[in-house]
Design an enzyme around this catalytic site. Sequence first.
Site, PDB file in Angstrom:
ATOM      1  N   ARG A  16      18.674 -27.858  27.637  1.00 30.40           N
ATOM      2  CA  ARG A  16      19.327 -29.044  27.721  1.00 30.40           C
ATOM      3  C   ARG A  16      18.809 -30.253  28.098  1.00 30.40           C
ATOM      4  O   ARG A  16      17.629 -30.302  28.747  1.00 30.40           O
ATOM      5  CB  ARG A  16      20.914 -28.857  28.231  1.00 30.40           C
ATOM      6  CG  ARG A  16      21.632 -27.963  27.454  1.00 30.40           C
ATOM      7  CD  ARG A  16      22.783 -27.481  28.354  1.00 30.40           C
ATOM      8  NE  ARG A  16      23.665 -26.129  27.662  1.00 30.40           N
ATOM      9  CZ  ARG A  16      23.401 -24.891  28.351  1.00 30.40           C
ATOM     10  NH1 ARG A  16      22.552 -24.817  29.485  1.00 30.40           N
ATOM     11  NH2 ARG A  16      24.297 -24.063  27.863  1.00 30.40           N
ATOM     12  N   LYS A  51      24.070 -25.101  32.836  1.00 35.58           N
ATOM     13  CA  LYS A  51      25.370 -25.158  32.510  1.00 35.58           C
ATOM     14  C   LYS A  51      26.388 -24.081  33.070  1.00 35.58           C
ATOM     15  O   LYS A  51      25.852 -22.843  32.752  1.00 35.58           O
ATOM     16  CB  LYS A  51      25.855 -25.040  31.192  1.00 35.58           C
ATOM     17  CG  LYS A  51      27.129 -25.532  30.669  1.00 35.58           C
ATOM     18  CD  LYS A  51      27.199 -25.569  29.084  1.00 35.58           C
ATOM     19  CE  LYS A  51      28.702 -25.965  28.663  1.00 35.58           C
ATOM     20  NZ  LYS A  51      28.998 -26.125  27.325  1.00 35.58           N
ATOM     21  N   HIS A  85      20.153 -32.649  21.891  1.00 35.74           N
ATOM     22  CA  HIS A  85      20.880 -31.104  21.446  1.00 35.74           C
ATOM     23  C   HIS A  85      20.494 -30.632  20.096  1.00 35.74           C
ATOM     24  O   HIS A  85      20.499 -29.485  20.011  1.00 35.74           O
ATOM     25  CB  HIS A  85      22.243 -31.247  21.589  1.00 35.74           C
ATOM     26  CG  HIS A  85      22.779 -30.230  22.471  1.00 35.74           C
ATOM     27  ND1 HIS A  85      22.593 -29.674  23.617  1.00 35.74           N
ATOM     28  CD2 HIS A  85      23.594 -29.096  22.042  1.00 35.74           C
ATOM     29  CE1 HIS A  85      23.164 -28.640  24.065  1.00 35.74           C
ATOM     30  NE2 HIS A  85      23.781 -28.092  23.023  1.00 35.74           N
ATOM     31  N   ARG A 106      17.696 -28.324  20.690  1.00 36.81           N
ATOM     32  CA  ARG A 106      18.070 -27.191  21.187  1.00 36.81           C
ATOM     33  C   ARG A 106      18.355 -26.075  20.013  1.00 36.81           C
ATOM     34  O   ARG A 106      18.092 -25.021  19.795  1.00 36.81           O
ATOM     35  CB  ARG A 106      19.025 -27.092  22.250  1.00 36.81           C
ATOM     36  CG  ARG A 106      19.574 -25.995  22.746  1.00 36.81           C
ATOM     37  CD  ARG A 106      20.586 -26.364  23.958  1.00 36.81           C
ATOM     38  NE  ARG A 106      21.546 -25.306  24.212  1.00 36.81           N
ATOM     39  CZ  ARG A 106      21.253 -24.328  25.130  1.00 36.81           C
ATOM     40  NH1 ARG A 106      20.065 -24.387  25.695  1.00 36.81           N
ATOM     41  NH2 ARG A 106      22.033 -23.627  25.674  1.00 36.81           N
ATOM     42  N   HIS A 145      23.640 -18.616  27.166  1.00 34.27           N
ATOM     43  CA  HIS A 145      24.973 -18.441  26.766  1.00 34.27           C
ATOM     44  C   HIS A 145      25.376 -17.221  27.221  1.00 34.27           C
ATOM     45  O   HIS A 145      24.647 -16.133  27.611  1.00 34.27           O
ATOM     46  CB  HIS A 145      24.862 -18.113  25.116  1.00 34.27           C
ATOM     47  CG  HIS A 145      24.638 -19.377  24.516  1.00 34.27           C
ATOM     48  ND1 HIS A 145      24.348 -19.359  23.201  1.00 34.27           N
ATOM     49  CD2 HIS A 145      24.684 -20.598  24.835  1.00 34.27           C
ATOM     50  CE1 HIS A 145      24.051 -20.506  22.589  1.00 34.27           C
ATOM     51  NE2 HIS A 145      24.322 -21.486  23.591  1.00 34.27           N
ATOM     52  N   TYR A 185      24.210 -19.728  14.988  1.00 33.97           N
ATOM     53  CA  TYR A 185      23.127 -19.972  14.763  1.00 33.97           C
ATOM     54  C   TYR A 185      22.632 -18.957  13.398  1.00 33.97           C
ATOM     55  O   TYR A 185      21.768 -19.224  12.406  1.00 33.97           O
ATOM     56  CB  TYR A 185      21.996 -19.958  15.310  1.00 33.97           C
ATOM     57  CG  TYR A 185      22.220 -20.801  16.752  1.00 33.97           C
ATOM     58  CD1 TYR A 185      22.125 -22.247  16.286  1.00 33.97           C
ATOM     59  CD2 TYR A 185      22.477 -20.548  17.970  1.00 33.97           C
ATOM     60  CE1 TYR A 185      22.084 -23.367  17.395  1.00 33.97           C
ATOM     61  CE2 TYR A 185      22.771 -21.405  18.876  1.00 33.97           C
ATOM     62  CZ  TYR A 185      22.550 -22.718  18.793  1.00 33.97           C
ATOM     63  OH  TYR A 185      22.753 -23.698  19.655  1.00 33.97           O
TER      64      TYR A 185
END
Length: 400
Positions: free
Chosen positions: A202, A227, A333, A336, A359, A368
């Site tokens: 990120r 995150k 982003h 990414r 994640h 994706y």
Amino acid sequence: MDRYSRRLRKSCGSRQHRGITPILDRLIFAVNVAAGLATSRFRGNTVCMTSYENTGKPRTPLFRPPLQAPRLLGQLRERLRYLHYSLRTEQTYVYWVRFFIHFSGIKHPRDMGKPEVEAFLTMLATERKVSVSTHRQALSAILFLYKEVLGHELPWLQEIGRPSPKRRIPAVLTMAEVQRLLGFIDGETGLLARLLYGTGMRLMEGLSLRVKDIDFDRHAIVVREGKGAKDRVVMLPRSLQEPLREQLARSRVLWEQDRAAQRPGVSLPHALESKYPRAGQSWMWHWVFPSPKLSTDPRTGIERRHHLFEERLSRALRSATTMGGIDKHVSAHTLRHSFATHLLQSGTDIRTVQELLGHSDVSTTMIYTHVLKVAAGGTSSPLDALLPPPVCKEPEMAYA
């Protein structure tokens, strides 16, 4: 809960004694209240709060230290910092709480209730037409104010509707578009853009890199405090090793200037600055992408060197998108998203991509795969199976 209470709970945790566990919880809480270790109401600024799940059943009471700030927004910041929320979250929550108070006629939130909160959220949805994520963000800030700062655990807090988030398919660039985009960004921002695409980090994760986080020998980069305050390891692209070494050399020049001028060191996470007072002045903790100018720390008021301003890359991406003729919305982003999609397209296992992106749930990474299905054109349209339509030619007009 003290160690005696924990021992008592552990001794009664066997299967034959589980029936008395709720009674034991009440007994332990009553003993703590009598001993002055807990309180079921306000005593000074000490608050005993009980959080609720969707079922409405009370969980273990949560205790917070007394607030020292005299004003409401100061108390909000104090509680956010005590719970280790990020600076960005602190700024966002303070904005929404201030907005809520001004919208309600400068009334104290303690004197307001469910009608005022619902009126504020309705205004955001109907008049301002904010997105679902913005709506949920404002609601989270108000609920945090009532639960964590004011200590109100009222039934109407659970009755306020929270809109469900909508899953959107992200914008993804093709490899040719990524190459064309990066060709129009050079210098320090160009290196940062290539690093984000090459590692899937990120924007703030790339800007917050320290010198010690880059391992050239193992071709790895350690992402700290990502995150959800999670750490992870990503690959170091071999094509960026030499540019990164040159960037570290430029960063060291600024570090040496700061040391010669005896300026304060860079900011450190949590209480490391108190534990190691000189660590912020060491080279290993310096930024990989330091700002050329000094800035004032919003939390401490100390003037020190921070990392690059995040808007700098955003401006460069907007300019490169226009010059490259890319008809898509491109942000940091997007790089990414493109990283993850291109890895899956090349046959990388989805679990590996999940770990690289950080994640928690693989369902987040699964988005994706939908992009790949659309891009690959796996399902043909029934229109393509039809015979080509006859070409209608206009009659030629005779000209004199």
